[in-house]
Motif scaffolding. Structure first.
Motif, PDB file in Angstrom:
ATOM      1  N   GLY A 254       0.817  -1.208   0.000  1.00 43.74           N
ATOM      2  CA  GLY A 254       0.000   0.000   0.000  1.00 43.74           C
ATOM      3  C   GLY A 254       0.848   1.254   0.000  1.00 43.74           C
ATOM      4  O   GLY A 254       0.566   2.213  -0.744  1.00 43.74           O
ATOM      5  N   ALA A 255       1.891   1.282   0.827  1.00 43.84           N
ATOM      6  CA  ALA A 255       2.773   2.451   0.896  1.00 43.84           C
ATOM      7  C   ALA A 255       3.475   2.690  -0.438  1.00 43.84           C
ATOM      8  O   ALA A 255       3.552   3.837  -0.921  1.00 43.84           O
ATOM      9  CB  ALA A 255       3.798   2.262   2.009  1.00 43.84           C
ATOM     10  N   VAL A 256       3.988   1.624  -1.051  1.00 41.83           N
ATOM     11  CA  VAL A 256       4.679   1.755  -2.346  1.00 41.83           C
ATOM     12  C   VAL A 256       3.726   2.279  -3.423  1.00 41.83           C
ATOM     13  O   VAL A 256       4.074   3.182  -4.203  1.00 41.83           O
ATOM     14  CB  VAL A 256       5.282   0.393  -2.773  1.00 41.83           C
ATOM     15  CG1 VAL A 256       5.775   0.453  -4.217  1.00 41.83           C
ATOM     16  CG2 VAL A 256       6.420   0.003  -1.843  1.00 41.83           C
ATOM     17  N   LEU A 257       2.514   1.732  -3.469  1.00 43.20           N
ATOM     18  CA  LEU A 257       1.544   2.171  -4.472  1.00 43.20           C
ATOM     19  C   LEU A 257       1.125   3.623  -4.264  1.00 43.20           C
ATOM     20  O   LEU A 257       0.935   4.374  -5.232  1.00 43.20           O
ATOM     21  CB  LEU A 257       0.321   1.262  -4.434  1.00 43.20           C
ATOM     22  CG  LEU A 257       0.511  -0.149  -5.018  1.00 43.20           C
ATOM     23  CD1 LEU A 257      -0.702  -1.014  -4.714  1.00 43.20           C
ATOM     24  CD2 LEU A 257       0.746  -0.082  -6.523  1.00 43.20           C
ATOM     25  N   LEU A 258       0.972   4.041  -3.010  1.00 46.27           N
ATOM     26  CA  LEU A 258       0.585   5.428  -2.744  1.00 46.27           C
ATOM     27  C   LEU A 258       1.715   6.395  -3.064  1.00 46.27           C
ATOM     28  O   LEU A 258       1.475   7.526  -3.514  1.00 46.27           O
ATOM     29  CB  LEU A 258       0.129   5.573  -1.290  1.00 46.27           C
ATOM     30  CG  LEU A 258      -1.204   4.885  -0.957  1.00 46.27           C
ATOM     31  CD1 LEU A 258      -1.547   5.044   0.514  1.00 46.27           C
ATOM     32  CD2 LEU A 258      -2.336   5.449  -1.822  1.00 46.27           C
TER      33      LEU A 258
END
Length: 517
Positions: A254-258
């Protein structure tokens, strides 16, 4: 004002905008009813099903492991698609997306109500979340574009914020009442409301012009996948642990995608989320504080709901009614705030609200298994509710203050996203604190149990286990309440320090000297 903020010329001119509406002022009350009814329906659906879960489990054959998905899949769809729902409203018409969202939500409610299998229920709940994500950001945007800036809009925002803040408590009340009849009515109740709202919206609300630009597909994909992964990771942490491999994986993805989403948004011509929206100091502060306050509030419902049922021994219906003063307190405080906002800067109203809310949350840290509702719980519920009402109204106004016309729905979507992610983050964080302290207390109390001697009877053993369970629960919950109180206090401090918009500026929707960023 920062270079990323809209210029005064780009900001909506309230007088011009309002004069272009074909809805005369006498219809504003009906317009507000339509918008707030939809918002209340969407918000309360996050909690109305909680009390019905045991009945759903029994009737549809859910396993204990899968039962949480009745709540989680709604949260995932709602939180994941909010930004897209807001952008679609800005591009293709806010009323259109609002009506489509309400219609989709209503149809999915029918599907959930008649569901006969686990799979049918989960699909219906996912579609409900998608419908809510289309309707919710455009509901708030319709208020900013339907009501003239100043007194009318402040009053409307007061009612809207009250519905948003009280929705969770109202959901618990309705959930208790309707579950006593049949759990399926928790979904069927949405049908008459949704049909009426969709019908009236077409006739009362004025459509916005289609926005310029195109849909940011890469941004939509990364935001939906990133937010959904983040929300799932946080939800999984609440039921397992922060170190669980699944939790870590989903949070990391989630952090990488955001991060990828933010990079995309700074490079595309027509971003899903223009960085000027959260980049503005006033709006950025409002969003962040909403996230923190939402984190504390939703966890409070979770722990208090369990405490009232398991420790105080209230039925599902009585538990729902026990939260009625919270709803009343929110509504009263929201109306007080909507009147004060014309004379007092929002930082002082929200700051004072944070003080009340912190005090109320701190009061819950003193609950014990011997506490009573009237003397030990009710006063703190009222104080907390009043404080939250004072927080929500100013921050709802400042979160969309000075936004360019073409960005109003997506700005509203960011606010909804912060509340949704904040609630999930708070539940995951405070549940971890709760479980760790509960386990420590169980170990401590068990070690103090007398060893040897005459073996206890079954009744004595059951009584001892109940005593340990109750003591451990209230101890663990008190630590969670303390952290929640600190979170709200930090939100109040941030509001006082960084929220520098003046009440005079809110009266004309940001067409003020450019000193805000």
């Amino acid at each position: 004002m920062s270079s990323s903020s809209p210029s005064v010329d780009e900001v909506i001119d309230p007088s011009e905008e309002f004069s272009s509406h074909d809805a005369p002022p006498k219809r504003l009350g009906l317009a507000l009813f339509v918008i707030c009814a939809a918002q209340l329906m969407i918000v309360l659906d996050g909690t109305i099903v909680n009390i019905a879960l045991p009945h759903i489990e029994e009737d549809l054959g859910f396993s204990q492991a899968n039962l949480q998905w009745v709540i989680t899949i709604y949260t995932l769809a709602f939180g994941g698609f909010l930004l897209l729902g807001g952008r679609l409203g800005d591009l293709y018409g806010r009323r259109r997306m609002f009506v489509w969202g309400v219609a989709l939500f209503t149809l999915a409610s029918l599907g959930a109500g008649i569901a006969q299998t686990e799979g049918q229920m989960l699909v219906a709940r996912a579609v409900q979340g998608l419908g809510g994500a289309l309707a919710a950001p455009n509901a708030l945007a319709l208020i900013t574009t339907t009501f003239p800036a100043g007194k009318e809009r402040n009053k409307a925002m007061g009612v809207f914020a009250a519905m948003s803040g009280a929705g969770a408590a109202i959901g618990l009340i309705l959930g208790g009442v309707l579950t006593e009849i049949d759990w399926r009515w928790n979904f069927f109740i949405n049908l008459p409301i949704g049909i009426l709202v969709a019908f009236l919206a077409q006739r009362i609300l004025t459509e916005s012009e289609d926005g310029r630009g195109s849909l940011d597909i890469p941004g939509a994909i990364t935001s939906i996948a990133g937010l959904s992964s983040l929300v799932y990771g946080l939800t999984h942490a609440a039921s397992t642990s922060w170190s669980d491999p699944t939790t870590v994986t989903y949070l990391a993805v989630g952090a990488v995608l955001l991060i990828a989403f933010v990079i995309i948004e700074t490079r595309v011509a027509h971003p899903l989320l223009p960085m000027r929206i959260p980049g503005d100091r006033t709006r950025g502060t409002s969003y962040f504080v909403m996230l923190i306050v939402g984190a504390g509030m939703f966890a409070m419902f979770y722990f208090l709901g369990i405490y009232i049922q398991t420790i105080l021994g209230y039925s599902a219906l009585t538990t729902g009614l026990a939260f009625l003063p919270f709803s009343v307190g929110i509504v009263v405080a929201a109306q007080v705030a909507s009147r004060l906002i014309a004379r007092v800067d929002p930082r002082w109203i929200s700051g004072a609200g944070a003080g009340f809310a912190t005090l109320g949350m701190w009061g819950f840290t003193h609950l014990t298994p011997q506490s009573t509702y009237a003397t030990d719980l009710l006063p703190w519920i009222i104080i907390l509710a009043f404080g939250l009402g004072l927080i929500f109204v100013p921050l709802t106004l400042t979160a969309v203050h000075g936004v360019a016309h073409e960005d109003s729905s997506v700005a509203s979507a960011v606010l909804n996203t912060m509340q949704q992610v904040g609630g999930t983050l708070g539940l995951a964080t405070l549940s971890t604190i709760f479980v760790n302290n509960l386990n420590d207390k169980v170990a401590e109390l068990t070690a103090k149990m007398p060893q040897g001697g005459t073996a206890p009877t079954q009744d004595q053993l059951a009584a001892a286990q109940k005593m340990i369970a109750d003591e451990a629960f209230t101890y663990g919950a008190s630590k969670a309440y303390l952290v929640a109180a600190i979170m709200i206090a930090v939100g109040g401090i941030i509001t006082l320090v960084f929220l520098n918009v003046k009440h005079e500026e809110l009266a004309h929707d940001g067409a003020a000297p450019a000193h805000m960023g």
